[in-house]
Design a protein around this motif. Structure first.
Motif, short mmCIF file in Angstrom:
data_model
loop_
_atom_site.label_atom_id
_atom_site.label_comp_id
_atom_site.label_asym_id
_atom_site.label_seq_id
_atom_site.Cartn_x
_atom_site.Cartn_y
_atom_site.Cartn_z
N SER A 57 0.84 -1.20 0.00
CA SER A 57 0.00 0.00 0.00
C SER A 57 0.87 1.25 0.00
O SER A 57 2.09 1.18 0.19
N ASP A 58 0.25 2.39 -0.17
CA ASP A 58 0.98 3.65 -0.11
C ASP A 58 1.61 3.86 1.27
O ASP A 58 2.62 4.54 1.39
N GLU A 59 0.98 3.23 2.28
CA GLU A 59 1.51 3.37 3.65
C GLU A 59 2.70 2.44 3.90
O GLU A 59 3.39 2.56 4.91
#
Length: 338
Positions: A205-207
């Motif tokens: 994910s972007d995280e």
């Protein structure tokens, strides 16, 4: 403790804590005497819901409560090291949810704490305590399907989970692997032990947490295990183990099954059903019963969920995360501190 009820403390008040406590209160030899949360309001509400006598607004008070025989740690796994460690340092016995910790280093620290104090410690891998899984393991060990050649297991949820959800939060050890992938990995370990090598791929994910991860584990015997987990797609959540003489298939929800099917070469398939006396498939009481059996026997770990096995699973999860590039902020901070 051989005759009186085993007195439990519950640390955390989320969904898994509620499910476990609901099963505990139905066991005649168990008594839930205290609960703790970081919020007094949450602890009070949980205590009222389950008729628990003492509610603490901080973990330390529960850890210091000498009227407790064992503490069930049900925080997110990012807090397991701190919560379980606090209890062990205070002399409490501990049942700690899975994934056992954030990484193998933290798991080793907890095991060392428990052994140093002679306290009981067990990972809450309820799958290992399930009677159907125990029957399957026994059949495999007795050679019902010959030499194990391969294992397959998957666990995926459809989601979608928003970025603020704990499954997407790096600070809570988010991602599919530690929350869901621990089941397929543990299933492979149950049947084959710790792998000698592995490869893995993931979608991040972007995280920076894994949205889905696939890994191929291998053993010196030539056995392979394919494991997959996801928080972006609902999978069959099934499993199978194939040997040189046959195969065993587990249905959806393989980690708490009510049956499995044994296929042996040259024979009709055999369906093994759960004993109705063991209760519904979703019950967590089997792991609670095992903890209480071990405590009454004076054991400091369970033969069903041995600490060496838990450490091996954590090493495999670490290796998969290393391959796919998932590293949590608190791990870097911990390493910088040391």
């Amino acid at each position: 403790m051989t005759e009186k009820k085993v007195r439990w403390g519950i640390l955390a008040t989320g969904g898994i804590a509620a499910a476990f406590t609901a099963d505990l209160v139905d066991l005649p030899d168990a008594e839930v005497v205290a609960v703790a949360s970081r919020s007094q309001e949450s602890a009070d509400a949980f205590a009222e819901r389950f008729g628990i006598g003492r509610a603490y607004g901080e973990w330390g008070a529960l850890a210091a409560d000498e009227d407790i025989d064992v503490v069930y740690v049900a925080t997110p796994h990012s807090a397991h090291r701190a919560a379980a460690g606090l209890c062990l340092e205070a002399g409490r016995n501990v049942l700690c949810e899975k994934a056992f910790t954030l990484n193998a280093r933290e798991a080793e620290e907890l095991v060392a704490l428990a052994k140093g104090r002679g306290s009981f410690l067990m990972e809450a891998m309820w799958m290992y305590c399930n009677p159907v899984i125990r029957k399957l393991k026994g059949l495999v060990a007795d050679g019902a399907i010959g030499e194990v050649r391969s294992v397959q297991a998957d666990f995926g949820l459809a989601g979608p989970f928003p970025p603020a959800h704990r499954l997407r939060d790096p600070l809570q050890g988010g991602g599919a692997l530690l929350d869901l992938g621990v089941y397929p990995v543990s299933f492979a370990h149950l049947l084959l032990g710790e792998p000698s090598d592995l490869t893995a791929r993931a979608v991040l994910s972007d995280e920076g947490v894994d949205l889905q991860t696939g890994a191929l584990l291998s053993w010196e015997s030539g056995a392979l295990a394919s494991v997959h987990c996801s928080i972006i797609g609902g999978t069959a959540t099934s499993a199978s183990v194939t040997g040189s003489l046959g195969r065993i298939d587990l249905p959806s929800g393989f980690f708490h099954p009510d049956h499995f099917v044994l296929h042996r070469d040259g024979r009709d398939p055999e369906k093994f059903l759960a004993d109705p006396a063991d209760g519904p498939r979703s019950t967590l009481r089997h792991e609670a019963t095992e903890v209480m059996r071990a405590l009454r026997a004076g054991e400091t770990e369970s033969p069903l969920v041995p600490l060496d096995g838990t450490l091996a699973v954590m090493r495999t999860l670490d290796a998969i995360r290393e391959r796919v590039g998932v590293r949590y902020p608190m791990e870097a901070a911990s390493e910088d501190h040391t």
